[in-house]
Motif scaffolding. Structure first.
Motif, PDB file in Angstrom:
ATOM      1  N   ASN A 129      56.290  34.673  46.410  1.00  0.00           N
ATOM      2  CA  ASN A 129      57.719  34.372  46.465  1.00  0.00           C
ATOM      3  C   ASN A 129      58.518  35.189  45.455  1.00  0.00           C
ATOM      4  O   ASN A 129      59.217  34.653  44.591  1.00  0.00           O
ATOM      5  N   SER A 130      58.418  36.504  45.548  1.00  0.00           N
ATOM      6  CA  SER A 130      59.227  37.416  44.744  1.00  0.00           C
ATOM      7  C   SER A 130      59.783  38.502  45.647  1.00  0.00           C
ATOM      8  O   SER A 130      59.140  38.896  46.625  1.00  0.00           O
ATOM      9  N   ASN A 131      60.950  38.989  45.311  1.00  0.00           N
ATOM     10  CA  ASN A 131      61.636  39.986  46.120  1.00  0.00           C
ATOM     11  C   ASN A 131      61.366  41.373  45.528  1.00  0.00           C
ATOM     12  O   ASN A 131      61.951  41.741  44.499  1.00  0.00           O
ATOM     13  N   LEU A 132      60.470  42.154  46.129  1.00  0.00           N
ATOM     14  CA  LEU A 132      60.042  43.438  45.583  1.00  0.00           C
ATOM     15  C   LEU A 132      60.297  44.562  46.571  1.00  0.00           C
ATOM     16  O   LEU A 132      60.332  44.347  47.776  1.00  0.00           O
ATOM     17  N   ASP A 133      60.423  45.781  46.037  1.00  0.00           N
ATOM     18  CA  ASP A 133      60.441  46.941  46.919  1.00  0.00           C
ATOM     19  C   ASP A 133      59.001  47.342  47.226  1.00  0.00           C
ATOM     20  O   ASP A 133      58.042  46.744  46.708  1.00  0.00           O
ATOM     21  N   ALA A 134      58.826  48.337  48.072  1.00  0.00           N
ATOM     22  CA  ALA A 134      57.487  48.681  48.554  1.00  0.00           C
ATOM     23  C   ALA A 134      56.575  49.159  47.434  1.00  0.00           C
ATOM     24  O   ALA A 134      55.392  48.798  47.378  1.00  0.00           O
ATOM     25  N   ASP A 135      57.092  49.983  46.521  1.00  0.00           N
ATOM     26  CA  ASP A 135      56.266  50.493  45.431  1.00  0.00           C
ATOM     27  C   ASP A 135      55.823  49.383  44.494  1.00  0.00           C
ATOM     28  O   ASP A 135      54.666  49.327  44.082  1.00  0.00           O
ATOM     29  N   MET A 136      56.743  48.498  44.133  1.00  0.00           N
ATOM     30  CA  MET A 136      56.377  47.415  43.227  1.00  0.00           C
ATOM     31  C   MET A 136      55.406  46.445  43.909  1.00  0.00           C
ATOM     32  O   MET A 136      54.516  45.886  43.263  1.00  0.00           O
ATOM     33  N   ALA A 137      55.551  46.248  45.217  1.00  0.00           N
ATOM     34  CA  ALA A 137      54.618  45.392  45.946  1.00  0.00           C
ATOM     35  C   ALA A 137      53.200  45.964  45.895  1.00  0.00           C
ATOM     36  O   ALA A 137      52.223  45.233  45.704  1.00  0.00           O
ATOM     37  N   GLN A 138      53.085  47.281  46.058  1.00  0.00           N
ATOM     38  CA  GLN A 138      51.771  47.919  45.986  1.00  0.00           C
ATOM     39  C   GLN A 138      51.173  47.772  44.589  1.00  0.00           C
ATOM     40  O   GLN A 138      49.971  47.522  44.432  1.00  0.00           O
ATOM     41  N   ARG A 139      51.995  47.890  43.572  1.00  0.00           N
ATOM     42  CA  ARG A 139      51.499  47.734  42.206  1.00  0.00           C
ATOM     43  C   ARG A 139      51.067  46.295  41.944  1.00  0.00           C
ATOM     44  O   ARG A 139      50.103  46.047  41.213  1.00  0.00           O
ATOM     45  N   ALA A 140      51.785  45.340  42.513  1.00  0.00           N
ATOM     46  CA  ALA A 140      51.407  43.941  42.341  1.00  0.00           C
ATOM     47  C   ALA A 140      50.036  43.664  42.956  1.00  0.00           C
ATOM     48  O   ALA A 140      49.221  42.939  42.380  1.00  0.00           O
ATOM     49  N   ILE A 141      49.759  44.257  44.113  1.00  0.00           N
ATOM     50  CA  ILE A 141      48.443  44.080  44.727  1.00  0.00           C
ATOM     51  C   ILE A 141      47.372  44.717  43.849  1.00  0.00           C
ATOM     52  O   ILE A 141      46.294  44.155  43.643  1.00  0.00           O
ATOM     53  N   GLN A 142      47.654  45.903  43.304  1.00  0.00           N
ATOM     54  CA  GLN A 142      46.696  46.533  42.405  1.00  0.00           C
ATOM     55  C   GLN A 142      46.518  45.732  41.116  1.00  0.00           C
ATOM     56  O   GLN A 142      45.429  45.700  40.539  1.00  0.00           O
ATOM     57  N   GLN A 143      47.562  45.073  40.661  1.00  0.00           N
ATOM     58  CA  GLN A 143      47.446  44.187  39.508  1.00  0.00           C
ATOM     59  C   GLN A 143      46.403  43.100  39.775  1.00  0.00           C
ATOM     60  O   GLN A 143      45.557  42.799  38.913  1.00  0.00           O
ATOM     61  N   LEU A 144      46.434  42.535  40.970  1.00  0.00           N
ATOM     62  CA  LEU A 144      45.438  41.522  41.341  1.00  0.00           C
ATOM     63  C   LEU A 144      44.045  42.136  41.432  1.00  0.00           C
ATOM     64  O   LEU A 144      43.072  41.551  40.943  1.00  0.00           O
ATOM     65  N   VAL A 145      43.926  43.315  42.044  1.00  0.00           N
ATOM     66  CA  VAL A 145      42.624  43.960  42.206  1.00  0.00           C
ATOM     67  C   VAL A 145      42.021  44.291  40.848  1.00  0.00           C
ATOM     68  O   VAL A 145      40.831  44.032  40.588  1.00  0.00           O
ATOM     69  N   TYR A 146      42.816  44.854  39.955  1.00  0.00           N
ATOM     70  CA  TYR A 146      42.312  45.192  38.614  1.00  0.00           C
ATOM     71  C   TYR A 146      41.875  43.930  37.870  1.00  0.00           C
ATOM     72  O   TYR A 146      40.840  43.913  37.203  1.00  0.00           O
ATOM     73  N   THR A 147      42.670  42.870  37.945  1.00  0.00           N
ATOM     74  CA  THR A 147      42.340  41.638  37.225  1.00  0.00           C
ATOM     75  C   THR A 147      41.073  40.996  37.782  1.00  0.00           C
ATOM     76  O   THR A 147      40.185  40.572  37.023  1.00  0.00           O
ATOM     77  N   ALA A 148      40.958  40.921  39.094  1.00  0.00           N
ATOM     78  CA  ALA A 148      39.782  40.299  39.711  1.00  0.00           C
ATOM     79  C   ALA A 148      38.511  41.073  39.383  1.00  0.00           C
ATOM     80  O   ALA A 148      37.478  40.487  39.029  1.00  0.00           O
ATOM     81  N   THR A 149      38.549  42.397  39.491  1.00  0.00           N
ATOM     82  CA  THR A 149      37.362  43.203  39.207  1.00  0.00           C
ATOM     83  C   THR A 149      37.029  43.180  37.720  1.00  0.00           C
ATOM     84  O   THR A 149      35.857  43.163  37.337  1.00  0.00           O
ATOM     85  N   ALA A 150      38.048  43.170  36.859  1.00  0.00           N
ATOM     86  CA  ALA A 150      37.802  43.097  35.418  1.00  0.00           C
ATOM     87  C   ALA A 150      37.128  41.786  35.042  1.00  0.00           C
ATOM     88  O   ALA A 150      36.169  41.754  34.264  1.00  0.00           O
ATOM     89  N   ALA A 151      37.619  40.684  35.611  1.00  0.00           N
ATOM     90  CA  ALA A 151      37.047  39.377  35.295  1.00  0.00           C
ATOM     91  C   ALA A 151      35.618  39.268  35.820  1.00  0.00           C
ATOM     92  O   ALA A 151      34.740  38.707  35.146  1.00  0.00           O
ATOM     93  N   GLY A 152      35.363  39.803  37.013  1.00  0.00           N
ATOM     94  CA  GLY A 152      34.015  39.753  37.558  1.00  0.00           C
ATOM     95  C   GLY A 152      33.034  40.569  36.747  1.00  0.00           C
ATOM     96  O   GLY A 152      31.896  40.149  36.509  1.00  0.00           O
ATOM     97  N   ALA A 153      33.475  41.760  36.304  1.00  0.00           N
ATOM     98  CA  ALA A 153      32.584  42.635  35.538  1.00  0.00           C
ATOM     99  C   ALA A 153      32.351  42.106  34.128  1.00  0.00           C
ATOM    100  O   ALA A 153      31.222  42.103  33.630  1.00  0.00           O
ATOM    101  N   SER A 154      33.416  41.663  33.448  1.00  0.00           N
ATOM    102  CA  SER A 154      33.276  41.223  32.057  1.00  0.00           C
ATOM    103  C   SER A 154      32.474  39.933  31.945  1.00  0.00           C
ATOM    104  O   SER A 154      31.856  39.664  30.914  1.00  0.00           O
ATOM    105  N   SER A 155      32.457  39.135  33.002  1.00  0.00           N
ATOM    106  CA  SER A 155      31.685  37.888  32.995  1.00  0.00           C
ATOM    107  C   SER A 155      30.258  38.079  33.496  1.00  0.00           C
ATOM    108  O   SER A 155      29.461  37.144  33.467  1.00  0.00           O
TER     109      SER A 155
END
Length: 321
Positions: A153-179
């Motif tokens: 529920n945020s109003n983003l342009d296309a570039d920021m939306a892509q970065r938000a998805i990568q933010q999730l991907v980086y966080t999920a992979t970081a948490a999986g690897a560090s644990s």
């Protein structure tokens, strides 16, 4: 301000395994200044960076590299990536956060990313605290994240939306690897489901459901790892560490003294170099002697054509006690 509605045609239902599902308060809609959706938004896939993000990856001296995958650690702190601005570009930055241990490491890192405020005021997150969030891992090093639609529920342009998805991907992979939950020696991918379905249009721009890995060029070119924003350190020899995406690249650093009224004055300056060894991932270290007080450290890459400019600067405020 537009909110995100349910997709008109949901994708196939996907079963979840080893999931953790918790409820939280419904979030308010967030409007990011300067990130307004286009009247005719473009649609991209989660595993295909937008054209402007590909341009940014090679612009302003920023190499098309990604942060190395985190290594296993014994700390309970969760690695969380945020979005931050540096000069005219937008990148991902990481903080380690204290999180409750009542969920699996990936779920709690993502929940922090979607519901907490970054320690550093220069960072932000476009995600909203979801009602439902669950994660699971397959034997092929694929992390599945199933989140409710209210997270978008945020109003983003296309570039920021892509970065938000990568933010999730980086966080999920970081948490999986560090644990230690996933094999950091193999490629790790993330599949994002929304209410159990594929093909959701995230932030009205990014089609989800395909396995997605970390995109190059998204991570910050300069990044202070320690001290974290707002931390306290002992007086005397203070160690500052971080990484640069340019191995053996020259870095400029400044220590500012922060007075009680908020004014800042230059205190110490110097230069450093990022490690040249590829195995060290551009790590740099700075050691300074500081008396008790409040300080800010700023580290930037050096532009040979404009050595006086702070290129891709990152900063941290900290207290010496």
């Amino acid at each position: 301000m537009a909110s995100i509605s349910q997709p008109g045609t949901p994708g196939r239902k996907v079963p979840r395994t080893r999931s953790v599902l918790l409820s939280a308060l419904l979030p308010a809609v967030l409007l990011l200044s300067g990130c307004i959706a286009d009247p005719d938004p473009s649609v991209t896939s989660a595993n295909s960076p937008t054209s402007s993000s590909r341009r940014a990856a090679g612009a302003d001296g920023v190499p098309t590299t990604s942060a190395p995958l985190e290594t296993t650690q014994s700390s309970n702190k969760a690695p969380v990536y945020w979005i931050g601005r540096s000069n005219s570009n937008v990148f991902l930055y990481r903080e380690f956060r204290d999180v409750p241990d009542d969920e699996n490491p990936i779920t709690r890192a993502l929940r922090a990313m979607m519901s907490e405020t970054p320690l550093d005021p220069d960072y932000f997150t476009p995600w909203q605290n979801p009602k439902n969030l669950a994660t699971s891992i397959s034997g092929t090093n694929v992390i599945t994240v199933d989140v409710s639609a209210d997270a978008f529920n945020s109003n983003l342009d296309a570039d920021m939306a892509q970065r938000a998805i990568q933010q999730l991907v980086y966080t999920a992979t970081a948490a999986g690897a560090s644990s230690g939950l996933i094999d950091a020696g193999q490629q790790i991918e993330v599949v994002i489901l929304v209410d159990g379905h594929t093909d959701y249009l995230a932030f009205k721009h990014v089609k989800l459901g395909a396995p997605t890995s970390r995109s190059a060029g998204m991570v910050a070119p300069v990044w202070i790892i320690d001290p974290q924003q707002g931390t306290q350190v002992g007086d005397g020899r203070v160690k500052i560490s971080g990484r640069s995406t340019v191995p053996n690249g020259k870095l400029h650093w400044r220590i500012l003294k922060v007075h009680d009224n908020g004014d800042k004055e230059s205190y110490l300056t110097g230069e450093a170099r990022a490690a040249a060894d590829p195995a060290s991932s551009g790590i740099f270290g700075i050691t300074v002697n500081l008396a008790p007080g409040n300080y800010e450290v700023r580290v930037s890459q050096v532009d040979p054509g404009k050595p006086e400019d702070e290129l891709n600067v990152d900063s941290r405020g900290f207290t010496v006690r």
